[in-house]
Motif scaffolding. Structure first.
Motif, short mmCIF file in Angstrom:
data_model
loop_
_atom_site.label_atom_id
_atom_site.label_comp_id
_atom_site.label_asym_id
_atom_site.label_seq_id
_atom_site.Cartn_x
_atom_site.Cartn_y
_atom_site.Cartn_z
N ARG A 141 0.83 -1.20 0.00
CA ARG A 141 0.00 0.00 0.00
C ARG A 141 0.87 1.26 0.00
NH1 ARG A 141 -4.47 -1.85 4.58
NH2 ARG A 141 -5.27 -3.63 3.41
N ARG A 142 1.98 1.18 0.70
CA ARG A 142 2.88 2.33 0.76
C ARG A 142 3.40 2.67 -0.64
NH1 ARG A 142 8.62 2.67 4.11
NH2 ARG A 142 9.12 4.83 3.53
N ARG A 145 0.64 4.33 -2.57
CA ARG A 145 0.43 5.69 -2.09
C ARG A 145 1.47 6.64 -2.67
NH1 ARG A 145 -0.91 3.35 3.04
NH2 ARG A 145 1.26 3.60 3.71
N LYS A 146 2.73 6.22 -2.73
CA LYS A 146 3.78 7.05 -3.28
C LYS A 146 3.53 7.35 -4.75
CE LYS A 146 8.06 6.12 -2.20
NZ LYS A 146 9.31 5.36 -1.96
N VAL A 148 0.57 7.39 -6.24
CA VAL A 148 -0.59 8.29 -6.31
C VAL A 148 -0.18 9.72 -5.99
CG1 VAL A 148 -2.77 8.86 -5.17
CG2 VAL A 148 -2.32 6.50 -5.87
N ILE A 149 0.66 9.90 -4.99
CA ILE A 149 1.14 11.23 -4.63
C ILE A 149 1.90 11.85 -5.80
CG2 ILE A 149 2.73 12.50 -3.14
CD1 ILE A 149 1.90 10.56 -0.89
N TRP A 318 -8.04 -2.84 -5.63
CA TRP A 318 -6.86 -2.14 -5.13
C TRP A 318 -6.34 -2.79 -3.85
CZ3 TRP A 318 -10.07 2.88 -5.85
CH2 TRP A 318 -10.12 3.19 -7.23
N THR A 322 -2.55 -4.45 -3.49
CA THR A 322 -1.62 -3.91 -2.49
C THR A 322 -1.52 -4.87 -1.30
OG1 THR A 322 -3.42 -2.60 -1.50
CG2 THR A 322 -2.03 -1.53 -3.15
N ARG A 327 3.51 -2.62 4.30
CA ARG A 327 2.33 -1.78 4.27
C ARG A 327 2.69 -0.31 4.20
NH1 ARG A 327 -1.67 -4.96 2.55
NH2 ARG A 327 -1.81 -6.86 3.75
#
Length: 327
Positions: A141-142, A145-146, A148-149, A318, A322, A327
């Motif tokens: 997930r991490r 997230r990176k 997506v950012i 998703w 992930t 995590r």
């Protein structure tokens, strides 16, 4: 892979549908193709009108989200034209998908068609030209997230612009995947780069200049900023999330029912992640000759006849993608 999956017979449309049903499902319509294109552009005009009427930061953010979805839809319109399913008249379909679709988001139907048909021929194998889009999954997930950012900060969009420029002038081989291949440059002169760039980039430049000119004529030229911001941010995000939903964390198997996924899409997803019924992706891979406006009917019939299962939600996909250790 389960034993039942191993013994599952290959999908053959003629074994599932009557000739009359196949003819109805694959029937292309000029009127439907024009209607899809006109509806898409009406929604784009509505986004600009909304921002012009209510010029405040919250509306600007909402319009950036919506325009990213509309840009995604323009790319999907090009995808439909690449399969020659948008219209009965193929020239009309190519024009709509290319010049009222793909060119506005720096794509083009001829090059995309050659690339994308290889994807259909080799889905789930190492020969799939889009394999790099899904290689990171399942991941953490991490990590997602990176990514997506980076999308929302515009970093992915800027990287895409640079790669597209280098592809258009002939430094990189054309692709819509995540990895690029450098082409030999021996003997090339600056004029070769210039000719290649003009040939491939002129559509994107001219269409966007036309949009800016129209908006300026209407006295709302400043709203083009929302289009540019969306292209660098939300458009990148929606492409990524859609790619994950379509093929990520699936079996490496030649059977479309195990390497491709259809996803349930509500109204918000249809505005952003799943325009023009693109979320019926497994159904599309099973019968690529079916136009986008007939995919819901195809899906209902395939479900009723036990060919495909109930699709997961985007959130469920998703989570599966992930499910890595970190995590």
């Amino acid at each position: 892979m389960s034993p039942s999956a191993v013994t599952e017979p290959p999908f053959r449309p003629r074994a599932v549908f009557t000739p009359e049903e196949l003819a109805a499902l694959t029937r292309r319509s000029d009127l439907a193709g024009v209607a899809v294109t006109a509806g898409l552009w009406a929604s784009i005009a509505a986004c600009f009108a909304l921002l012009a009427l209510f010029p405040n930061p919250l509306v600007f953010i909402a319009v950036v989200v919506l325009l990213g979805g509309r840009q995604h839809a323009l790319a999907v319109l090009g995808h439909e034209a690449a399969h020659r399913t948008l219209c009965r008249n193929e020239r009309l379909g190519d024009f709509l998908g290319d010049w009222l679709g793909a060119r506005w988001v720096w794509q083009d139907v001829p090059r995309y068609r050659a690339h994308h048909l290889k994807h259909h021929a080799h889905t789930g194998s190492d020969a799939d030209p889009d394999r790099s889009l899904n290689r990171p999954y399942p991941g953490s997930r991490r990590a997602l997230r990176k990514r997506v950012i980076r999308d929302l900060l515009g970093l992915t969009g800027l990287r895409r612009l640079a790669a597209q420029f280098l592809m258009d002038i002939g430094v990189f081989r054309y692709t819509v995947a995540a990895e690029v291949e450098r082409l030999p440059q021996d003997g090339r002169r600056w004029t070769d780069y210039l000719r290649s760039g003009v040939r491939h980039m002129s559509g994107f430049v001219l269409t966007n200049l036309l949009m800016l000119a129209v908006l300026m004529t209407l006295g709302i030229g400043w709203t083009y900023l929302a289009w540019a911001v969306a292209y660098l941010t939300t458009f990148s995000l929606f492409i990524r999330l859609r790619a994950i939903a379509e093929h990520a964390a699936m079996d490496r198997d030649p059977d479309v029912r195990r390497n491709t996924r259809t996803t349930r899409a509500g109204w918000l997803a249809r505005l952003t992640l799943a325009p023009l019924n693109v979320h019926y992706h497994q159904d599309h891979h099973l019968m690529a000759a079916v136009p986008c406006y007939r995919l819901p009917t195809l899906h209902r019939l395939l479900r009723a006849r036990g060919v495909v299962a109930e699709p997961p939600t985007y959130l469920g996909v998703w989570r599966a993608a992930t499910a890595g250790a970190a995590r």
